[in-house]
Design a protein around this motif. Structure first.
Motif, mmCIF file in Angstrom:
data_model
loop_
_atom_site.group_PDB
_atom_site.id
_atom_site.type_symbol
_atom_site.label_atom_id
_atom_site.label_comp_id
_atom_site.label_asym_id
_atom_site.label_seq_id
_atom_site.Cartn_x
_atom_site.Cartn_y
_atom_site.Cartn_z
ATOM 1 N N LEU A 136 0.834 -1.202 0.000
ATOM 2 C CA LEU A 136 0.000 0.000 0.000
ATOM 3 C C LEU A 136 0.868 1.251 0.000
ATOM 4 N N ASN A 137 1.834 1.299 0.907
ATOM 5 C CA ASN A 137 2.715 2.461 0.941
ATOM 6 C C ASN A 137 3.501 2.578 -0.360
ATOM 7 N N GLY A 138 3.940 1.441 -0.900
ATOM 8 C CA GLY A 138 4.647 1.457 -2.174
ATOM 9 C C GLY A 138 3.785 2.006 -3.287
ATOM 10 N N PHE A 139 2.512 1.592 -3.318
ATOM 11 C CA PHE A 139 1.603 2.053 -4.370
ATOM 12 C C PHE A 139 1.355 3.559 -4.248
ATOM 13 N N VAL A 140 1.107 4.020 -3.024
ATOM 14 C CA VAL A 140 0.882 5.453 -2.802
ATOM 15 C C VAL A 140 2.097 6.249 -3.250
ATOM 16 N N ASN A 141 3.269 5.798 -2.848
ATOM 17 C CA ASN A 141 4.508 6.494 -3.200
ATOM 18 C C ASN A 141 4.734 6.510 -4.708
ATOM 19 N N GLU A 142 4.564 5.358 -5.346
ATOM 20 C CA GLU A 142 4.781 5.274 -6.793
ATOM 21 C C GLU A 142 3.727 6.093 -7.550
ATOM 22 N N PHE A 143 2.488 6.099 -7.062
ATOM 23 C CA PHE A 143 1.438 6.838 -7.757
ATOM 24 C C PHE A 143 1.710 8.337 -7.722
ATOM 25 N N PHE A 144 1.959 8.872 -6.536
ATOM 26 C CA PHE A 144 2.123 10.322 -6.443
ATOM 27 C C PHE A 144 3.457 10.777 -7.037
ATOM 28 N N GLY A 145 4.508 9.978 -6.875
ATOM 29 C CA GLY A 145 5.752 10.307 -7.539
ATOM 30 C C GLY A 145 5.605 10.323 -9.045
ATOM 31 N N SER A 146 4.912 9.317 -9.570
ATOM 32 C CA SER A 146 4.690 9.241 -11.016
ATOM 33 C C SER A 146 3.771 10.356 -11.489
ATOM 34 N N PHE A 147 2.771 10.696 -10.687
ATOM 35 C CA PHE A 147 1.875 11.792 -11.060
ATOM 36 C C PHE A 147 2.668 13.083 -11.253
ATOM 37 N N ILE A 148 3.542 13.392 -10.305
ATOM 38 C CA ILE A 148 4.360 14.604 -10.431
ATOM 39 C C ILE A 148 5.260 14.515 -11.653
ATOM 40 N N LEU A 149 5.832 13.333 -11.889
ATOM 41 C CA LEU A 149 6.710 13.152 -13.049
ATOM 42 C C LEU A 149 5.974 13.447 -14.351
ATOM 43 N N PHE A 150 4.800 12.850 -14.538
ATOM 44 C CA PHE A 150 4.111 12.986 -15.819
ATOM 45 C C PHE A 150 3.405 14.332 -15.959
ATOM 46 N N PHE A 151 2.828 14.820 -14.878
ATOM 47 C CA PHE A 151 2.223 16.149 -14.922
ATOM 48 C C PHE A 151 3.306 17.193 -15.205
ATOM 49 N N LEU A 225 1.747 -0.980 -12.221
ATOM 50 C CA LEU A 225 0.377 -0.457 -12.268
ATOM 51 C C LEU A 225 0.293 0.999 -11.814
ATOM 52 N N ALA A 226 0.955 1.341 -10.706
ATOM 53 C CA ALA A 226 0.835 2.697 -10.162
ATOM 54 C C ALA A 226 1.301 3.765 -11.150
ATOM 55 N N PRO A 227 2.463 3.623 -11.811
ATOM 56 C CA PRO A 227 2.855 4.650 -12.782
ATOM 57 C C PRO A 227 1.915 4.757 -13.980
ATOM 58 N N ILE A 228 1.361 3.632 -14.427
ATOM 59 C CA ILE A 228 0.426 3.681 -15.560
ATOM 60 C C ILE A 228 -0.823 4.463 -15.184
ATOM 61 N N LEU A 229 -1.405 4.162 -14.031
ATOM 62 C CA LEU A 229 -2.599 4.884 -13.593
ATOM 63 C C LEU A 229 -2.285 6.362 -13.368
ATOM 64 N N ALA A 230 -1.133 6.640 -12.759
ATOM 65 C CA ALA A 230 -0.750 8.031 -12.503
ATOM 66 C C ALA A 230 -0.550 8.793 -13.806
#
Length: 243
Positions: A136-151, A225-230
């Protein structure tokens, strides 16, 4: 200038290989026993990944777009900014590039792999792991990190401020990744890129390393999965707000 698909795939292959060599190479330099950089601090790794994105971006940004990341290719396609017909070829080139880059890291650091007994340190030079074992923590971290990267990536490359000098925009991407690794890299690495994690993890599972340990396939879906969704959320949001 318009480049053929094969030329652009070659750029994605080489660019992703450079990302892994410079990024995972920095991790190997810090975490493997006996290297000149053994025990150095986290900023060395951040610099490695920042330049691992910056240098291919400067080389190939005007050729293939320098996706070097399946999540970015998918997110752009979902937003109608990249043809779906080219998504799978790009992903294959990125995965193969990641595997080749990791093979080169292993070749360069083989004696130091042999004397590193900490299997998490060995795996960490290939793929990401959550430092407390939490998916869970890994997914949260990867999602928000990836969101900032792609945004951030789509914002920098599409911003009117950079339209007359896209070279500077691609240069800035390196600082974006450098800062992301420094700021949000603690929990997982981070991955931010399915090819960067999956390609080397596949290699880790098949290479006869002296102190290999588990490839932790039960965690492997997180940095895919997390970076793709982000990416999908970030690019659609930026497009809806600013384009």
């Amino acid at each position: 200038m318009d480049y053929s698909l094969m030329t652009r795939l070659a750029a994605e292959f080489v660019g992703t290989a450079f990302l892994i060599m410079l990024g995972n190479g920095a991790v190997a330099n810090v975490d493997l026993k006996g290297t000149k950089g053994y025990g150095s601090d986290w900023m060395l790794i951040a610099v490695g990944y920042g330049c691992g994105v910056m240098i291919p971006a400067m080389m190939f940004g005007s050729i293939s777009g320098n996706h070097i990341n399946p999540a970015f290719s998918i997110g752009l396609a979902v937003a109608g900014m990249f043809p779906w017909s080219e998504v799978l070829p790009y992903i294959v080139a990125q995965l193969l590039g990641a595997i080749m880059g990791q093979l080169i890291v292993v070749a360069c650091y083989k004696p130091y792999y042999d004397q590193t007994e900490d299997t998490n340190h060995v795996l960490g030079t290939f793929s990401t792991i959550n430092s407390v074992g939490s998916k869970l923590n890994g997914f949260v971290n990867e999602f928000f990190g990836s969101f900032i990267l792609f945004f951030g990536a789509i914002g920098i490359t599409k911003a009117p401020f950079f339209q007359n000098n896209l070279g500077t925009a691609h240069f800035a991407l390196g600082f974006l990744v450098w800062t992301l690794v420094a700021s949000l890299g603690g929990p997982t690495g981070p991955g931010l890129n399915p090819a960067r994690d999956l390609g080397p993890r596949i290699l880790h599972s098949i290479l006869p390393l002296k102190h290999k340990g588990s490839s932790q396939w039960d965690y492997a879906f997180v940095p895919v999965l997390a970076p793709i969704l982000a990416s999908i959320v970030a690019i659609l949001l930026y497009k809806g707000l600013f384009l």
